[in-house]
Design a protein around this motif. Sequence first.
Motif, PDB file in Angstrom:
ATOM      1  N   ASP A 106      43.544  45.463  35.461  1.00 32.06           N
ATOM      2  CA  ASP A 106      43.146  44.074  35.626  1.00 32.06           C
ATOM      3  C   ASP A 106      42.944  43.861  37.120  1.00 32.06           C
ATOM      4  O   ASP A 106      43.771  44.292  37.930  1.00 32.06           O
ATOM      5  N   SER A 107      41.864  43.214  37.476  1.00 35.23           N
ATOM      6  CA  SER A 107      41.560  43.030  38.899  1.00 35.23           C
ATOM      7  C   SER A 107      42.611  42.182  39.610  1.00 35.23           C
ATOM      8  O   SER A 107      42.712  42.228  40.832  1.00 35.23           O
ATOM      9  N   SER A 108      43.427  41.459  38.863  1.00 38.85           N
ATOM     10  CA  SER A 108      44.465  40.643  39.495  1.00 38.85           C
ATOM     11  C   SER A 108      45.775  41.398  39.706  1.00 38.85           C
ATOM     12  O   SER A 108      46.677  40.887  40.366  1.00 38.85           O
ATOM     13  N   PHE A 109      45.893  42.621  39.188  1.00 40.24           N
ATOM     14  CA  PHE A 109      47.119  43.399  39.392  1.00 40.24           C
ATOM     15  C   PHE A 109      47.175  43.895  40.829  1.00 40.24           C
ATOM     16  O   PHE A 109      46.208  44.462  41.334  1.00 40.24           O
ATOM     17  N   LYS A 110      48.310  43.718  41.458  1.00 43.30           N
ATOM     18  CA  LYS A 110      48.489  44.164  42.839  1.00 43.30           C
ATOM     19  C   LYS A 110      48.924  45.622  42.863  1.00 43.30           C
ATOM     20  O   LYS A 110      49.902  45.995  42.219  1.00 43.30           O
ATOM     21  N   GLY A 116      44.142  47.980  41.073  1.00 45.41           N
ATOM     22  CA  GLY A 116      44.564  47.206  39.911  1.00 45.41           C
ATOM     23  C   GLY A 116      44.846  47.996  38.644  1.00 45.41           C
ATOM     24  O   GLY A 116      44.676  47.469  37.549  1.00 45.41           O
ATOM     25  N   GLN A 133      51.920  40.207  29.714  1.00 47.71           N
ATOM     26  CA  GLN A 133      51.172  39.637  30.831  1.00 47.71           C
ATOM     27  C   GLN A 133      50.026  38.743  30.372  1.00 47.71           C
ATOM     28  O   GLN A 133      49.478  37.974  31.150  1.00 47.71           O
ATOM     29  N   LYS A 135      47.116  39.757  29.793  1.00 48.82           N
ATOM     30  CA  LYS A 135      45.896  40.210  30.454  1.00 48.82           C
ATOM     31  C   LYS A 135      45.984  41.720  30.635  1.00 48.82           C
ATOM     32  O   LYS A 135      47.053  42.315  30.529  1.00 48.82           O
ATOM     33  N   THR A 152      39.879  45.172  44.749  1.00 51.99           N
ATOM     34  CA  THR A 152      39.905  43.718  44.768  1.00 51.99           C
ATOM     35  C   THR A 152      40.522  43.269  46.077  1.00 51.99           C
ATOM     36  O   THR A 152      41.704  43.489  46.325  1.00 51.99           O
ATOM     37  N   MET A 155      44.349  41.919  47.065  1.00 55.54           N
ATOM     38  CA  MET A 155      45.301  42.323  46.034  1.00 55.54           C
ATOM     39  C   MET A 155      46.136  43.533  46.419  1.00 55.54           C
ATOM     40  O   MET A 155      46.800  44.125  45.589  1.00 55.54           O
TER      41      MET A 155
END
Length: 186
Positions: A106-110, A116, A133, A135, A152, A155
């Motif tokens: 997921d592009s929001s995972f750090k 991601g 999650q 997502k 990303t 992130m």
Amino acid sequence: MKKYIVVAFMMTLIFTLLSACGTPKYAAVPINEDTDKCAICNMQVKDDAFAVQLTTKDGKTYKFDDIGCMNEWTGKNGLEQVGAQFVRDYNSKEWIPYETAAYVFDSSFKTPMAYGIYSFKSKQDAQKFTDEQKKGKLMTAAELKNHTWERTKGMMDMGGNHADQAHSEMNHNMQMGGDDKGMHAK
């Protein structure tokens, strides 16, 4: 006649044992945070869930701070010389073979270099994580071959100044008349 059967059996046994000895055995090696640097971005490799590594067929081990860096290395150097790749289970930090792991993107995972992607030892663990999650896209190692591998911005995260350190080193190199090669600038 019985003597020839015994000799043939012994020769077969010896041949089997010798051929088994020639098969390389690859194993993940421990991370030393004091000395291990990513083979691509030259950042410190932390002994955490994001550390990955590969061993070439000639026995050289390369360590990476993010699975995306390992992908970049194989893209530049080719998979044909790789003997084994290892990733860490996100939950237990246990080393697992790259090919058998399940992945969640997921592009929001750090992650350290903002790719991601988290790795898990089983598809069930990966599915449980995505359910919790709410997502994430489940992927296999085979599916990662067709992944876009885009980073990303914003992130990167490694419990402190990992991203800041990469950015500072890149700025320092540019101020010193160098460039940002190896710093993943895109």
